[in-house]
Scaffold this motif. Structure first.
Motif, short mmCIF file in Angstrom:
data_model
loop_
_atom_site.label_atom_id
_atom_site.label_comp_id
_atom_site.label_asym_id
_atom_site.label_seq_id
_atom_site.Cartn_x
_atom_site.Cartn_y
_atom_site.Cartn_z
N UNK A 56 40.41 25.99 53.30
CA UNK A 56 40.62 27.32 53.87
C UNK A 56 42.06 27.77 53.66
N UNK B 129 44.76 30.85 54.78
CA UNK B 129 44.91 31.82 55.87
C UNK B 129 45.80 32.98 55.47
N UNK C 227 50.26 29.48 57.24
CA UNK C 227 50.16 28.34 58.15
C UNK C 227 50.55 27.02 57.50
N UNK C 228 51.58 27.05 56.64
CA UNK C 228 52.12 25.78 56.14
C UNK C 228 52.79 25.07 57.30
N UNK C 229 52.86 23.72 57.22
CA UNK C 229 53.53 22.96 58.27
C UNK C 229 55.03 23.02 58.00
N UNK C 230 55.80 23.69 58.87
CA UNK C 230 57.21 23.98 58.56
C UNK C 230 58.10 22.75 58.52
N UNK C 231 57.64 21.64 59.14
CA UNK C 231 58.50 20.46 59.17
C UNK C 231 58.22 19.53 57.99
N UNK C 232 57.36 19.96 57.07
CA UNK C 232 57.09 19.17 55.86
C UNK C 232 57.46 19.98 54.62
N UNK D 265 49.47 15.50 52.84
CA UNK D 265 49.07 15.11 54.20
C UNK D 265 47.57 14.89 54.37
N UNK D 266 46.78 15.88 53.99
CA UNK D 266 45.33 15.80 54.19
C UNK D 266 44.70 14.60 53.48
N UNK E 124 45.88 11.29 55.23
CA UNK E 124 45.43 11.02 56.60
C UNK E 124 43.92 11.05 56.73
N UNK E 125 43.27 11.97 56.03
CA UNK E 125 41.84 12.17 56.25
C UNK E 125 41.00 11.38 55.25
N UNK F 259 47.31 22.94 48.96
CA UNK F 259 47.02 22.05 50.08
C UNK F 259 45.52 21.96 50.32
N UNK F 260 44.84 23.12 50.24
CA UNK F 260 43.39 23.13 50.44
C UNK F 260 42.68 22.44 49.29
N UNK G 189 47.94 28.97 64.58
CA UNK G 189 47.63 28.82 63.16
C UNK G 189 47.88 27.41 62.65
N UNK G 190 48.86 26.73 63.25
CA UNK G 190 49.15 25.35 62.85
C UNK G 190 47.97 24.44 63.17
N UNK H 43 45.14 25.28 60.74
CA UNK H 43 45.37 24.72 59.41
C UNK H 43 45.07 23.23 59.42
N UNK I 190 41.34 22.72 59.56
CA UNK I 190 40.64 23.05 58.32
C UNK I 190 40.82 21.95 57.28
N UNK I 191 41.86 21.13 57.43
CA UNK I 191 42.03 19.98 56.53
C UNK I 191 41.19 18.79 56.99
N UNK J 290 41.84 17.16 59.93
CA UNK J 290 42.63 16.25 60.77
C UNK J 290 42.00 16.15 62.16
N UNK K 288 45.49 13.04 65.53
CA UNK K 288 46.39 13.16 64.38
C UNK K 288 47.16 14.47 64.43
N UNK L 107 56.83 19.57 66.01
CA UNK L 107 57.32 20.95 66.11
C UNK L 107 57.68 21.29 67.55
#
Lengths: 253, 310
Positions: free
Chosen positions: A94, A96, A100-105, A113-114, A117-118, A162-163, B184-185, B188, B191-192, B194, B198, B207
């Protein structure tokens, strides 16, 4: 043959607000469906139902032959547990409106990440795949940049990578270019065009009619929670049959 | 009216060097404040009742230093337990389970709604309410019976009081941090594929730290001072240890100055540590934003202006 995505009589309420009023749609593998319509018509909500970010109140939704969010045994519907929902979502990518990127990465970490981890891929394999994907969306130089240091178009391309890193069967795009400056829209649409050419199955909520005409196999016009008309994009855009479609298209074209 | 005029007459293509607006009231205020400060300082030096020689004699006194050590220990233990309780109750508070979230809300309501001093005295006198404390299954067998009088020492009462109170405040701080992460975090991450835990560990809490750390630092500094309340339980921390001394020699003011000097030193150190940690957790902040560097920059700019005027 069965469709990759199939919706039958899907209804969705938010409290007393009836957002989806019986949606019937189906999409074959490798096809691109563009959802258009005025804001509040329910197109984004429908998209979010497809990967169970919203639960549906009536009807059925299948992706790849699997019922989304529930398991049917006889007459009874059982809610899927968290683990099963995660497994279903992992196969649906998905993208958006607000990235909605993860700002700390960094860009690379966002993509890795996905799978790590998944899907429990090894770090090396996931990194190699992520680098390849980022190169494909034209961001080979931005691997180690943080989202805050990237333009909107670059961030959205990272979000697409990422998706894709999860090797999804289906990609959902929720107004992917609506938050972008006009001159950045093209780079994101180019990436999506490339994906469609490679045979990715996609549902795209968009206001980009030129993109829908060029890339879409089906165009679905929604208004007030129902599908008003659908068909070949060139046909629908050139000769809309319904008054509501005509009124909407006359404003956006 | 004082306005800046621009000297552009000679070379209109030169950079603008405007004469700054005059601010006479700023100078008046500065003079008044400096005058008052001078008065205060002179009195501190000339008023013999400060008894600075007694301050100097007791500043490094063994029992004072032991008291300081005890204060630091109570601060550390209470904060560690308080943060642990805070995370626990923040997660409970945001739970879908109504019993859990209401229990957490009641805890926060009670411990924030009653004075810490009352809570401390309450814990100290717990044995009046529960003379014995039994370990066992509810309505079932008992494994051990403890005498509350021996179990609840002043030390335990002090730790219980400070930590339970801090936990209530930390719960709200941690919850504010979790809530601050945009929805949104979470979407996201979902949708992956997680999982919830996690997402909490890898996406939300890192964050949330930016929002959680500054008030946690403030609370640590506050705890260092608030821990002086346990002096009412006769625990010889910094305040009570100087009280013991001035109870003997009646030098109340000099000994309170001794305690104040140590409190100020400790809070100053903690403040500078806090500033460093905050800077590390927000890498995108302007690195030259500290007061000292701003002052240096302004002075340099002023010197440059003065030179230009000549």
């Amino acid at each position: 043959m069965s469709a990759l995505v199939r919706a039958e009589g899907v209804h969705k309420h938010f409290g007393r607000n009836h957002v989806l009023k019986g949606i019937d749609l189906s999409l074959d593998e490798g096809q691109v469906m563009c959802l258009v319509g005025p804001s509040g018509s329910g197109k984004s909500t429908f998209l979010r139902c497809v990967n169970h970010l919203e639960t549906i109140n009536r009807g059925r939704l299948w992706v790849d032959g699997e019922l989304i969010g529930y398991r049917q045994s006889g007459e009874a519907l059982h809610e899927l547990n968290d683990k099963e929902v995660c497994r279903q979502r992992a196969r649906i990518g998905m993208v958006f409106q607000s990235f909605n990127l993860f700002p700390h990465f960094t860009a690379l970490e966002n993509v890795v990440l996905g799978p790590c981890l998944v899907k429990k891929e090894s770090k090396a394999a996931a990194t190699a795949h992520a680098e390849e994907l980022l190169r494909r969306v034209g961001l080979a130089e931005k691997l180690h940049s943080y989202p805050a240091k990237m333009s909107g178009g670059q961030q959205q391309r990272v979000a697409i990578a990422r998706a894709l890193a999860m090797r999804p069967r289906l990609m959902l795009f929720d107004e992917p270019t609506s938050a972008l400056d006009p001159e950045l829209v093209g780079e994101v649409l180019d990436v999506m065009r490339g994906l469609a050419r490679e045979g990715m199955t996609m549902i795209v909520v968009t206001h980009e009619m030129a993109f829908a005409r060029e890339v879409g196999d089906t165009l679905v016009f929604m208004d007030d929670g129902v599908v008003v008309e659908s068909g070949d994009p060139r046909e629908v855009l050139a000769r809309p049959r319904h008054l509501r479609t005509q009124a909407f298209l006359s404003k956006v074209l | 009216m004082a306005t800046g005029t621009v000297r552009t007459s000679r070379r209109p293509d030169a950079d603008i060097k405007a004469i700054p607006v005059r601010r006479p009231w700023r100078w008046v205020a500065t003079a008044v404040v400096l005058g008052l400060l001078a008065l205060l300082l002179t009195s501190m030096v000339t008023n013999p009742r400060y008894r600075w020689e007694i301050v100097a004699r007791y500043l490094l006194d063994g029992s004072v230093l032991n008291g300081l050590l005890l204060t630091l220990q109570f601060t550390a233990i209470a904060m560690v337990l308080g943060i642990a309780l805070g995370v626990l109750f923040a997660v409970m508070r945001s739970s879908d389970n109504k019993v859990l979230s209401w229990t957490a809300a009641a805890y926060i309501w009670f411990f924030r709604g009653t004075p810490l001093l009352v809570q401390l005295i309450f814990w100290f006198n717990l044995s009046a309410l529960y003379p014995t404390i039994q370990l066992g299954l509810p309505f079932g067998p008992t494994f051990a019976t403890l005498d509350a009088n021996t179990l609840i020492t002043p030390f335990i009462a002090g730790v219980l009081g400070l930590a339970l109170n801090e936990g209530a405040y930390m719960a709200e701080i941690v919850r504010a941090g979790i809530v601050s992460v945009p929805k949104g975090q979470l979407e996201a991450a979902s949708s992956l594929g997680l999982s919830k835990s996690m997402t909490m560990r890898r996406i939300v809490l890192p964050q949330a730290m930016r929002v959680i750390i500054p008030p946690t630092g403030n609370n640590t500094i506050a705890m260092l001072k608030t821990s002086s309340l346990i002096s009412v339980l006769a625990i010889p921390e910094l305040l009570y240890s100087v009280q013991i001394i001035y109870g003997r020699n009646f030098q109340t003011i000099p000994l309170l100055l001794v305690a104040s000097i140590w409190y100020l030193l400790a809070t100053s150190i903690l403040t500078s540590v806090q500033t460093r940690i905050e800077r590390r957790f927000s890498p995108d902040r302007d690195p030259g934003a500290s007061y000292g560097s701003r002052l240096r920059r302004n002075l340099a700019a002023r010197r440059a202006r003065v030179k230009e005027d000549r």
